[in-house]
Design an enzyme around this catalytic site. Structure first.
Site, PDB file in Angstrom:
ATOM      1  CB  ILE A 281      -0.831   0.001   1.303  1.00 57.06           C
ATOM      2  CG1 ILE A 281      -1.945  -1.383   1.149  1.00 57.06           C
ATOM      3  CG2 ILE A 281      -1.857   1.379   1.405  1.00 57.06           C
ATOM      4  CD1 ILE A 281      -2.767  -1.301   2.477  1.00 57.06           C
ATOM      5  CB  SER A 283       7.290   1.240   0.413  1.00 58.64           C
ATOM      6  OG  SER A 283       8.639   0.823   0.919  1.00 58.64           O
ATOM      7  N   GLY A 284       7.759   3.921   2.535  1.00 52.81           N
ATOM      8  CA  GLY A 284       8.473   5.243   2.861  1.00 52.81           C
ATOM      9  C   GLY A 284       9.563   5.069   3.740  1.00 52.81           C
ATOM     10  CB  SER A 287       6.358   3.031   8.681  1.00 54.75           C
ATOM     11  OG  SER A 287       5.339   3.854   7.905  1.00 54.75           O
ATOM     12  CE  LYS A 304       2.930   3.166  10.653  1.00 55.31           C
ATOM     13  NZ  LYS A 304       2.215   4.403  11.375  1.00 55.31           N
ATOM     14  CG  ASP A 398       1.301  14.641  13.021  1.00 53.54           C
ATOM     15  OD1 ASP A 398       1.349  15.567  12.715  1.00 53.54           O
ATOM     16  OD2 ASP A 398       1.961  13.597  12.637  1.00 53.54           O
TER      17      ASP A 398
END
Length: 585
Positions: A281, A283-284, A287, A304, A398
């Site tokens: 879904i 990809s960074g 995480s 996650k 946040d």
């Protein structure tokens, strides 16, 4: 291993020279897991002897207080949890007492209670029972008697549980230290034993950790001393010694956070525990988020996983673990659900509700000029989710369009709990401290940027900024300077009227947004309900205040733009006149 909260306690109670014992005391020392979040509870109650149901009142007070306190959410702080329980308990005692035809049947009792959580003592008190503390040779009474004296020898209670429809409890919190000795007594004891003698009897406990039998023997001795001094009342003494308190331990924190391994980057077809990866879904660098199928029930979830880049970043890992703890306790249709962790699992990840749809950021990009009705629908759902967090003593900290998802049915889901502040967790000792504010500066409330303090009004600020952005595609504040240099005062936040971008939106809506994200915490809406009411219909007070301002204050930037255009026009006309005059000459 780091030291844990450890106490030794003992108590003794007797009717003395009276036919019935109307005192009661209780201690609840739960398992270590519960004690970590809720603490250890101790309390004493002395039923008012002028009522027939005094014994029922005192026993009900101590048993129901502890039972109900440990039933409150473990995300609540001690003061909130105990305060709500005592308020409810007082109402029950009062209304039950009022049902009796005679006043002497009322259910009235004094109450003195302690909650030991982590390295802090929380004290709650009403009436003339007492709590003493012996620390480093200093013996002091931590409570005050709520009594009125009439004449020389007569005193009446002025405050107690069940006496009135509302009760004001004295509250105190203070640090715990190893070796502290706490003593809870009814007036049948402290009314007949002087403080000096109480001190002398307790002093030997300070020298070394005692056994429970030793402490119980001392409590009995205190009561017997009062009887020898001609006490004519019920007598109760509860003695607690603090043997050790928790201390932050960076090594233990590191072991706990790194106990589970971070999985490598996964690809479709890979399996982890009983989950099979169906697709990626997101990809960074921080995480990875995968669509997975639970092979046990064939349901789909989002899994996650933290990035391997952060395997030694304890602050990041602590936030990741906290996200699972929080998400598992939130159960609301407008908040993403997180599944409980797998017992005995070897890998660090958490399994979330799969949300198929788009982020609020994408929605804003796709709707450059949405209607008020569309924005209100999304705003109302976000408020519902934030209220669910507020009820559990949580502040998101946040809130931004990226952390709000909208599924294919138009249902809002608040996500990402890694930075959530939890009042109950804030009372625990920490070896890790945030050195910078979490979240995006464009949405963070000024009080958090400046003072590192945030509450639910801070989330309301972020929400108002988001609503402004939903309507206009812009933000109410220009934050370039704060991004570069930070901020030392709220003067860095200068509101730009919504009319600069959406002149078709009614001014009263703009005024509601301006109040919702007011830089001054006290001038902001104080509750989500206030903000929501002002978004649905005009607030006459805001309109009157706006209309009473001078034209310059009302027009702001638009005034100066207009003035500049007018001055430019005048200058142009003067220049043309000069040219024309020269031609004529």
């Amino acid at each position: 291993m780091a030291e844990q909260l450890d106490i030794t306690f003992g108590g003794y109670s007797t009717e003395g020279r009276k036919p019935e014992n109307q005192d009661a005391f209780a201690v609840w020392q739960p398992t270590s897991a519960i004690a970590q979040y809720k603490g250890i509870g101790c309390c004493l109650a002395d039923g008012v002897s002028c009522s027939e149901n005094a014994q029922q009142a005192s026993v009900t007070a101590v048993t129901h207080f502890l039972n109900d306190y440990y039933s409150t959410p473990d995300s609540w702080d001690v003061k909130t949890a105990a305060g709500k329980v005592l308020s409810s308990l007082n109402s029950w005692l009062y209304h039950q007492g009022q049902q009796a035809t005679a006043r002497h049947n009322s259910l009235v009792t004094t109450f003195s209670g302690l909650i030991f959580k982590s390295n802090t003592m929380h004290l709650f008190h009403a009436g003339d029972s007492r709590i003493y503390r012996l620390r480093n040779g200093n013996f002091e009474c931590l409570t005050r008697d709520h009594t009125h004296r009439i004449g020389k020898n007569r005193e009446y209670l002025s405050r107690a549980l069940g006496m009135d429809i509302r009760v004001e409890m004295d509250y105190l919190n203070d640090d715990l230290e190893p070796g502290d000795i706490l003593l809870l007594t009814s007036d049948g004891v402290h009314g007949f034993v002087q403080d000096k003698q109480l001190h002398e009897l307790l002093a030997p406990l300070a020298e070394k950790k005692p056994g429970q039998h030793e402490v119980e023997k001392l409590a009995t001795q205190l009561v017997n001393t009062a009887l020898e001094n001609q006490s004519d009342d019920n007598l109760t003494a509860l003695v607690i010694r603090i043997n050790s308190v928790p201390k932050p331990d960076i090594e233990e924190t590191h072991r706990a956070l790194t106990a589970r391994a971070i999985p490598p980057v996964l690809k479709p077809g890979d399996k982890i525990d009983h989950y099979e990866v169906e697709g990626v879904i997101f990809s960074g660098t921080r995480s990875h988020l995968y669509r997975v199928t639970n092979l046990r029930n064939q349901k789909q979830y989002a899994l996650k996983v933290p990035s391997l880049n952060f395997e030694e970043d304890l602050i990041y890992l602590e936030g990741f673990v906290r996200e699972q703890w929080i998400g598992n306790r939130l159960d609301h249709p407008n908040v993403m659900k997180v599944e409980p962790p797998l017992a005995g699992g070897r890998f660090l990840y958490h399994v979330c509700e799969l949300i198929e749809g788009q982020s609020l950021r994408q929605w804003i990009d796709d709707h450059p000029s949405p209607s008020l009705a569309e924005v209100r629908d999304l705003t109302e759902q976000i408020i519902h989710g934030l209220r669910a967090m507020q009820r559990l003593g949580m502040v998101h900290r946040d809130m931004k369009p990226e952390n709000v998802m909208i599924n294919r049915k138009g249902q809002v889901k608040i996500i990402d709990f890694g930075t959530v502040y939890v009042r109950g967790l804030a009372e625990l000792p920490k070896s890790l401290e945030e050195d910078i504010p979490v979240g995006s500066v464009n949405y963070i409330a000024p009080e958090y940027v400046i003072d590192r303090v945030a509450d639910n009004r801070s989330d309301l600020f972020s929400l108002a900024v988001m609503v402004y952005e939903m309507l206009s595609g812009h933000q109410p504040y220009r934050m370039d300077k704060v991004h570069r240099k930070g901020a030392s005062s709220t003067s860095e936040w200068r509101y730009h009227p919504l009319s600069e971008h959406r002149p078709d939106i009614p001014k009263w809506v703009d005024l509601a947004l301006e109040k919702g994200c007011d830089p001054d915490l006290n001038d902001r809406h104080q509750a989500y309900s206030e903000f929501w009411a002002d978004l649905k219909k005009p607030n006459s007070a805001l309109i009157s205040r706006y209309e009473s301002k001078p034209l310059l204050a009302r027009q702001g930037l638009n005034f100066w733009k207009g003035a500049a255009i007018a001055l430019a026009a005048i200058a142009l006309m003067e220049a043309l006149y000069i040219v024309y005059s020269g031609i004529q000459n």
